[in-house]
Enzyme design. Sequence first.
Site, short mmCIF file in Angstrom:
data_model
loop_
_atom_site.label_atom_id
_atom_site.label_comp_id
_atom_site.label_asym_id
_atom_site.label_seq_id
_atom_site.Cartn_x
_atom_site.Cartn_y
_atom_site.Cartn_z
N ASP A 65 59.52 -32.80 34.33
CA ASP A 65 59.02 -34.07 33.42
C ASP A 65 60.18 -34.30 32.53
OD1 ASP A 65 56.76 -33.42 34.76
OD2 ASP A 65 56.24 -31.88 33.09
N ASP A 71 59.68 -37.63 17.72
CA ASP A 71 59.11 -38.70 16.71
C ASP A 71 58.15 -39.58 17.67
OD1 ASP A 71 61.54 -39.61 18.24
OD2 ASP A 71 62.12 -40.61 16.25
N GLU A 94 55.15 -47.31 12.76
CA GLU A 94 56.47 -47.65 12.63
C GLU A 94 57.32 -47.53 13.78
OE1 GLU A 94 58.83 -45.84 9.13
OE2 GLU A 94 60.00 -45.74 11.00
N GLU A 95 56.85 -46.84 14.82
CA GLU A 95 57.74 -46.71 16.08
C GLU A 95 57.39 -47.57 17.09
OE1 GLU A 95 59.95 -44.67 16.83
OE2 GLU A 95 59.94 -43.19 14.90
N ASP A 115 53.38 -43.94 10.03
CA ASP A 115 54.85 -43.61 10.34
C ASP A 115 54.67 -42.12 11.03
OD1 ASP A 115 57.50 -42.96 10.59
OD2 ASP A 115 58.14 -43.16 8.66
N LEU A 117 56.58 -39.60 12.36
CA LEU A 117 57.56 -38.76 11.91
C LEU A 117 58.64 -39.33 11.02
CD1 LEU A 117 56.85 -35.86 12.53
CD2 LEU A 117 58.56 -35.89 14.45
N ASP A 118 58.11 -39.10 9.75
CA ASP A 118 59.26 -39.83 8.80
C ASP A 118 60.32 -38.90 8.48
OD1 ASP A 118 60.01 -41.74 6.42
OD2 ASP A 118 59.53 -39.92 5.55
N GLU A 273 55.30 -46.64 4.79
CA GLU A 273 55.63 -45.79 3.79
C GLU A 273 55.31 -45.89 2.50
OE1 GLU A 273 59.85 -46.46 5.49
OE2 GLU A 273 59.64 -44.51 6.75
P1 AHM Z 1 62.97 -42.94 9.22
O1 AHM Z 1 61.60 -43.69 9.05
O2 AHM Z 1 63.70 -43.77 10.21
O3 AHM Z 1 62.81 -41.83 9.15
O4 AHM Z 1 63.61 -43.51 7.78
C1 AHM Z 1 62.99 -43.55 6.62
C2 AHM Z 1 63.67 -42.31 5.65
C3 AHM Z 1 62.96 -41.83 4.63
O5 AHM Z 1 62.36 -40.86 4.90
C4 AHM Z 1 64.10 -41.53 3.50
O6 AHM Z 1 63.81 -41.63 2.31
C5 AHM Z 1 65.13 -42.60 3.90
O7 AHM Z 1 64.99 -43.09 5.26
C6 AHM Z 1 66.57 -41.94 3.81
O8 AHM Z 1 67.72 -42.97 4.17
P2 AHM Z 1 69.30 -42.70 3.87
O9 AHM Z 1 69.64 -41.68 4.70
O10 AHM Z 1 69.63 -44.14 3.91
O11 AHM Z 1 69.19 -42.27 2.49
MG MG Z 2 60.01 -43.45 8.01
#
Ligand code: AHM
Ligand code: MG
Length: 332
Positions: A65, A71, A94-95, A115, A117-118, A273
């Site tokens: 698979d 994410d 967000e994705e 979001d 997986l932030d 976020e």
């Molecule tokens: P993402 O949603 O693609 O993970 O991006 C958001 C993230 C935040 O969790 C974090 O505060 C920030 O990007 C970190 O950015 P940087 O690497 O520019 O400091």
């Molecule tokens: Mg994020």
Amino acid sequence: MMQNKIISLDEHIIRSQRNLPYASGELSSLLRDIGLASKIVSREVNKAGLVDIAGRADVENQSGDDVQKLDMLANDLLISCLRNSGECCGIASEEEEDFKTIDTHKFSKYVVLFDPLDGSSNIDVNVSIGTIFAIYRRKTFDGECTKYDFLQKGVKQVAAGYVLYGSSTMLVYTTGRGVNGFTLDPSIGEFCLSHPNIEIPKSGKVYSVNQGNYNKYPRGARAYIDHCMNSGYSLRYIGSMVADVHRTLIKGGIFFYPATKSKPEGKLRLLYECNPLAMLIEGAGGKASNGRDRILEIEPHELHQRTPVFMGSPEMVEEAETYIREAELVAT
Ligand code: AHM
Ligand code: MG
């Protein structure tokens, strides 16, 4: 000896609903569904290293698979849990480039934004990441939901929260009446109330910012960073907003991501976020601003809108705003 009674997330949600005179139970079900989805995401995050799925989008697993990136897996899990729940008429992630309507439940009152997986840069290196969510009551009355149901100011959120996949998995949420934190007990598979009525300290000595960007920040943000350094504050920066904000909420301090020369709108997304985390921070007695105005009052124009953000202990956010205001006065 009497043991303290364990309060599960489900029980807490039901109890809180009893205090709302006109609650129909839909919001409670929605929160429980998000809790359920996040338990599955937590399981997948915890075994990511074992099954080697983290960060690999284009490989096949042993049974042939396609193996999903973590994410995207979290995104699909949340969407399918919310689709099945029947308590929301649309989602925006967000994705995903655009929102999705849930046709089978187009008469539901709520829309959910998340979001999944932030902290994506931390996925492959076993550092804390999280899911952030926001729930709004739809603005349109019937039929399929529209973009305008999602483009609402943060003050309109009816609930918001996050799940942090860290040394333990925690879910923190608010419906506007206090902020409560639950820790997942993996042995019974339940989120148990561990942090009732969270209150953020009024001030702190920790600042959290990507200081590597110092030269790209506007003058006010640079002046505030200088102030933090000169005051002997500690710098802590995980690089997952959800984890940095969680520490800030519990221990006090300030998290900020200002505009940069290459990203004049900032990096972080208002709807997915900043708004949900701002609702939690404010609910715990903190402040969240874009350096000038309250995050929750910003009018959104597009789903993926970004904003500079400063959030945390109220006295520290006010101090940062003062530096920014003074720098703007000098510039004019
Ligand atoms: P993402 O949603 O693609 O993970 O991006 C958001 C993230 C935040 O969790 C974090 O505060 C920030 O990007 C970190 O950015 P940087 O690497 O520019 O400091
Ligand atoms: Mg994020």
